[in-house]
Design an enzyme around this catalytic site. Sequence first.
Site, PDB file in Angstrom:
ATOM      1  N   LYS A 106       0.837  -1.204   0.000  1.00 34.28           N
ATOM      2  CA  LYS A 106       0.000   0.000   0.000  1.00 34.28           C
ATOM      3  C   LYS A 106       0.871   1.253   0.000  1.00 34.28           C
ATOM      4  O   LYS A 106       0.618   2.203  -0.745  1.00 34.28           O
ATOM      5  CB  LYS A 106      -0.935  -0.018   1.226  1.00 34.28           C
ATOM      6  CG  LYS A 106      -2.050  -1.051   1.095  1.00 34.28           C
ATOM      7  CD  LYS A 106      -2.811  -1.318   2.380  1.00 34.28           C
ATOM      8  CE  LYS A 106      -3.812  -2.454   2.170  1.00 34.28           C
ATOM      9  NZ  LYS A 106      -4.563  -2.841   3.362  1.00 34.28           N
TER      10      LYS A 106
ATOM     11  N   ASP B 235     -11.072   3.048   4.098  1.00 38.31           N
ATOM     12  CA  ASP B 235     -11.495   1.646   4.041  1.00 38.31           C
ATOM     13  C   ASP B 235     -13.020   1.535   3.928  1.00 38.31           C
ATOM     14  O   ASP B 235     -13.541   0.493   3.524  1.00 38.31           O
ATOM     15  CB  ASP B 235     -11.096   0.926   5.346  1.00 38.31           C
ATOM     16  CG  ASP B 235      -9.838   0.080   5.194  1.00 38.31           C
ATOM     17  OD1 ASP B 235      -9.596  -0.441   4.090  1.00 38.31           O
ATOM     18  OD2 ASP B 235      -9.122  -0.066   6.199  1.00 38.31           O
TER      19      ASP B 235
ATOM     20  N   GLN C  45      -4.546  -1.546   9.542  1.00 35.19           N
ATOM     21  CA  GLN C  45      -4.531  -2.878   8.945  1.00 35.19           C
ATOM     22  C   GLN C  45      -5.192  -3.882   9.884  1.00 35.19           C
ATOM     23  O   GLN C  45      -4.870  -3.949  11.064  1.00 35.19           O
ATOM     24  CB  GLN C  45      -3.071  -3.273   8.626  1.00 35.19           C
ATOM     25  CG  GLN C  45      -2.930  -4.571   7.865  1.00 35.19           C
ATOM     26  CD  GLN C  45      -3.518  -4.527   6.447  1.00 35.19           C
ATOM     27  OE1 GLN C  45      -3.590  -3.466   5.822  1.00 35.19           O
ATOM     28  NE2 GLN C  45      -3.952  -5.656   5.956  1.00 35.19           N
TER      29      GLN C  45
HETATM   30  N1  GUN Z   1      -7.104  -6.700   6.018  1.00 28.13           N
HETATM   31  C1  GUN Z   1      -7.487  -7.423   4.928  1.00 28.13           C
HETATM   32  N2  GUN Z   1      -8.111  -6.632   4.026  1.00 28.13           N
HETATM   33  C2  GUN Z   1      -8.124  -5.389   4.560  1.00 28.13           C
HETATM   34  C3  GUN Z   1      -8.637  -4.131   4.087  1.00 28.13           C
HETATM   35  O1  GUN Z   1      -9.219  -4.006   3.001  1.00 28.13           O
HETATM   36  N3  GUN Z   1      -8.437  -3.081   4.925  1.00 28.13           N
HETATM   37  C4  GUN Z   1      -7.826  -3.201   6.133  1.00 28.13           C
HETATM   38  N4  GUN Z   1      -7.701  -2.110   6.873  1.00 28.13           N
HETATM   39  N5  GUN Z   1      -7.354  -4.345   6.593  1.00 28.13           N
HETATM   40  C5  GUN Z   1      -7.500  -5.428   5.800  1.00 28.13           C
END
Ligand code: GUN
Length: 291
Positions: free
Chosen positions: A53, A120, A97
């Site tokens: 990311k 998100d 995350q």
């Molecule tokens: N863990 C797995 N997929 C995601 C996501 O799309 N966002 C976040 N914050 N954590 C994740």
Amino acid sequence: MTAKILDGAALAQELRAEFKLRAEALAAQGARPGLAVILVGEDPASQVYVRNKVNACAQAGFHSEKIVLPADATAEALLAKIAALNADPAIHGILVQLPLHKHIDADAVLEAISPEKDVDGFHAENIGALTQGNPRFIPCTPHGVMKLLEKGEVSLQGKEAVIIGRSNIVGKPMALLLLAAGATVTICHSKTADLGFHTRRADILVAAIGKPRFVSGDMIKPGAVVIDVGINRVPEGQPDAGKLCGDVDFASAKEVASAITPVPGGVGPMTIAMLLANTLLAAERVAARQG
Ligand code: GUN
């Protein structure tokens, strides 16, 4: 039949080139998009996702900050960090995350993120807006799936869509988006009786269960569009052990489906592209407000 490949890597690259131009335009106004990614602990898979990311931000000309807290960090420390980022004008998007360690209340953490910076789309206010059909931020993975379906010219209206997985991250928002697009939606999960009955009815089948190669060709309706959200390692003792694989058994599924996403190179790159899209959107909204 050999299915058409829905190429998420190529589409994500196309989108990211466009986002870079929009980021440059904002940067020229002194409003470069900024994303903060918080990682608690040292889970190896989460470390990879966070690194991807942050790298994607750099390539698109976004400002980014990676904040790593120790595995035993308190909820108070995490909430204090979020409060500081909520107030930071250089940051337009905040992502914590997931999954978080059990000693931290993940719902409370997600609620602490400013809804305007919730790229998100997991804040209750934003989930409510999505449910009502007025999304502020669409959760990245299901948003990426919708873009792939659009690019593949997959018609959804009146179609049977079946999702395997009921998570807040993928299954539930995916259902809302497919519903809004006119599909008839079924959500299956680990307690569903006779899963194959449902999957074999699906014109659009989305697998988001986290079980390597779980969906085999005989569970798929001939001509269906198959979307594989899984990112797993092939278990020891199977061909290609240790390599990445999805929740779908690609080899048998591609002989039955009309279109399918590969793993890697399908949904995964689209998730990151949509995170950039949401961060850009957040920054453009701030810039528009400031005239
Ligand atoms: N863990 C797995 N997929 C995601 C996501 O799309 N966002 C976040 N914050 N954590 C994740």
